[in-house]
Write a protein that holds these residues in place. Structure first.
Motif: not given
Length: 294
Positions: A95, A102-103, A145, A147-149, A154, A156
């Motif tokens: 990202n 932040q989550l 986060e 990388d959202p994969c 995720k 993190c």
């Protein structure tokens, strides 16, 4: 006028070659791989990094900070061509600093009194002998986060000591779709090498979980073996039901069609029968048609 596609990693872009550690050459030489592309991103400015640190009350690790000063995020994809269909397969992403968010600690649903991530805390899941202490969804950890994969979980950046967060307190963890934590690396640099050496194959992060990758993903791993030390990933169990795919058979080229070769030289009429013609019923009883094999 025919459009000329932009060069992928030309000699005028040596920084992209360094950024990908030369893995594009490996992919382009692999059978069936097509459309290896990198989204080129401009470097982040220092004030963007300072602004992020002040806003989040966190100090970025030095290696991640240097990465953003070279490129503000990273995205590399590659496809495979099966018959006439092109299938997206590999994806590597980091990202940008603006999306290093932040989550969300708020409700998972837009309803009053709905559960939050903090409600998922289970203090019985503490550190084991081989694993460090897991991150916490509450204020004990600060989680961003990376990388959202592609929706498979995720990756993190985790600050283990809460805020104010120091760079030396960071680790890289994988949060799977069931919201369980799996430790990946101590540093961003080590994680980035894992990302590149696993070629962005689907679900590669699950190789670092106790349950591993799915059978479908394992077939792709067997075809495009990642450049990794994790040899246990490719070992086959004795009762494994995964079919191994051979790239040389899956991606057959049309100009490599095998032509059956004729055995022996051409015989004159009345001689031995050629291999292409069916045996004649009128000669089936003759001695020349039934040679005796010793």
């Amino acid at each position: 006028m025919e459009e000329t596609p932009p060069p992928l990693l030309g000699s005028n872009k040596p920084h992209l070659e360094k950024l990908t550690l030369g893995v594009t050459r490996i992919l382009e030489s692999s059978p069936g791989v097509t459309e290896v592309t990198i989204t080129e991103k401009a470097p982040a400015e220092r004030h963007m990094i300072s602004s992020w640190e002040q806003k989040n009350n966190c100090v970025l690790p030095e290696d991640l900070k240097n990465f953003y000063l070279m490129t503000n995020g990273f995205h590399m994809t590659w496809n495979v061509k099966l018959d006439e269909h092109t299938i997206p397969l590999g994806s590597m992403a980091i990202n940008s600093i603006s999306k290093l968010t932040q989550l969300n600690q708020s409700s998972l649903y837009s309803l009053p009194n709905a559960p939050t991530l903090a409600d998922l805390e289970d203090d019985t899941q503490e550190a084991s002998e081989n694993q460090p202490e897991k991150p916490h969804f509450d204020s004990r950890s600060v989680i961003f986060e990376l990388d959202p994969c592609n929706g498979n979980g995720k990756v993190c950046l985790v600050y283990k000591r809460g805020k104010p967060a120091l760079a030396q307190d960071t680790e890289i963890w994988f949060l799977d779709r069931a919201l369980y934590w799996h430790f990946l690396t101590d540093t961003f640099t080590a994680y980035y090498r894992l990302l590149i050496t696993h070629l962005g194959l689907p679900q590669w992060q699950y190789a670092f979980t106790s349950y591993g990758i799915s059978p479908q993903a394992k077939q792709w791993f067997n075809m495009y073996k990642p450049i990794t030390y994790n040899t246990n990933l490719l070992t086959e169990e004795t009762d494994s039901f995964v079919n191994k795919l051979d790239p040389s058979k899956v991606f057959k080229s049309k100009n490599k069609t095998l032509i059956p070769k004729k055995k022996g030289s051409v015989q004159p009429a009345g001689g031995q029968k050629g291999p292409a013609g069916p045996p004649s019923t009128s000669r089936s009883s003759s001695g020349s048609g039934n040679p005796v094999r010793k």
